[in-house]
Scaffold this motif. Structure first.
Motif, PDB file in Angstrom:
ATOM      1  N   PHE A 170       7.162   0.937   1.285  1.00 22.42           N
ATOM      2  CA  PHE A 170       6.050   0.065   1.657  1.00 22.42           C
ATOM      3  C   PHE A 170       6.467  -1.390   1.855  1.00 22.42           C
ATOM      4  O   PHE A 170       5.657  -2.200   2.296  1.00 22.42           O
ATOM      5  CB  PHE A 170       4.932   0.162   0.610  1.00 22.42           C
TER       6      PHE A 170
ATOM      7  N   PRO B 175      -1.405   4.041   4.942  1.00 24.98           N
ATOM      8  CA  PRO B 175      -0.605   3.630   3.784  1.00 24.98           C
ATOM      9  C   PRO B 175      -1.433   3.262   2.549  1.00 24.98           C
ATOM     10  O   PRO B 175      -1.085   3.661   1.430  1.00 24.98           O
ATOM     11  CB  PRO B 175       0.184   2.435   4.318  1.00 24.98           C
TER      12      PRO B 175
ATOM     13  N   LEU C  62      -1.635  -5.088  -0.203  1.00 28.34           N
ATOM     14  CA  LEU C  62      -0.466  -4.262  -0.470  1.00 28.34           C
ATOM     15  C   LEU C  62       0.242  -4.684  -1.752  1.00 28.34           C
ATOM     16  O   LEU C  62       0.641  -3.837  -2.555  1.00 28.34           O
ATOM     17  CB  LEU C  62       0.499  -4.298   0.721  1.00 28.34           C
TER      18      LEU C  62
ATOM     19  N   GLN D 237       1.069  -2.144  -4.825  1.00 26.78           N
ATOM     20  CA  GLN D 237       2.429  -1.914  -5.311  1.00 26.78           C
ATOM     21  C   GLN D 237       2.548  -2.256  -6.800  1.00 26.78           C
ATOM     22  O   GLN D 237       3.183  -1.524  -7.557  1.00 26.78           O
ATOM     23  CB  GLN D 237       3.426  -2.741  -4.500  1.00 26.78           C
TER      24      GLN D 237
ATOM     25  N   ILE E 112       4.909   8.481   4.628  1.00 27.35           N
ATOM     26  CA  ILE E 112       4.970   7.054   4.982  1.00 27.35           C
ATOM     27  C   ILE E 112       6.125   6.798   5.950  1.00 27.35           C
ATOM     28  O   ILE E 112       6.018   5.960   6.849  1.00 27.35           O
ATOM     29  CB  ILE E 112       5.030   6.132   3.732  1.00 27.35           C
TER      30      ILE E 112
END
Length: 168
Positions: free
Chosen positions: A25, A44, A99, A103, A162
């Motif tokens: 990612f 994602p 994101l 994460q 992904i």
């Protein structure tokens, strides 16, 4: 399912697969976080929300049992044969997270699962019936299998997803 000789071996595999998955990612642009592409069934952000949801459930089941409460599996108001709504709840919970937060949360949950595995004796980890929540289905799996199918297995399969998403 892979057989693990020890909790330490399971922890090492969780860490390895988690690190490989989450690293995918690093180059996903913010503009693509919610973008669905042909040939990939989740954007994602949803891939990460799915992982977070299952790790939260796993940790919650154990937390409930340790507190003397009956764990509800898979989750209150959801049944094993109708998981679509549960997945939608995962996506909804994380839909506004950037994101970096996804994460960070992923790494926190992985640490939690690793701590869980490290806190269990080999008997608790590898012998069926040692946790009520792990015996909640007719299969009565050992905790190690539940951990594997909610971490190592999807981290591996979603890493492929992904990677395909990034190529499209």
């Amino acid at each position: 399912m892979r057989h693990y000789a020890s909790g330490e071996e399971l922890i090492a595999e969780i860490r390895k697969r988690a690190d490989l998955f989450i690293a995918e990612f690093d180059d996903v642009p913010a503009s693509g976080l919610h973008l669905l592409k042909d040939g990939v069934d989740r954007a994602p952000a949803r891939m990460l929300a799915y992982q977070l949801g299952w790790m939260d459930l796993l940790l919650g089941w154990e937390q409930d049992e340790r507190a003397g409460r009956q764990a509800v599996t898979p989750a209150p108001d959801y049944r094993w044969n109708r998981l679509g709504g549960l997945y939608s709840s995962f996506y909804e919970q994380w839909q506004d997270a950037p994101l970096s937060r996804l994460q960070e949360a992923f790494r926190e949950r992985v640490d939690g699962v690793v701590d869980l595995v490290g806190s269990l004796s080999p008997e608790e980890l590898f012998t069926p019936g040692r946790r009520a929540w792990a015996s909640s289905t007719p299969s009565s799996w050992p905790v190690a299998k539940w951990v594997h199918i909610n971490t190592v297995a999807p981290f591996t399969s979603f890493r492929t997803k992904i990677r395909v998403w990034k190529r499209r």
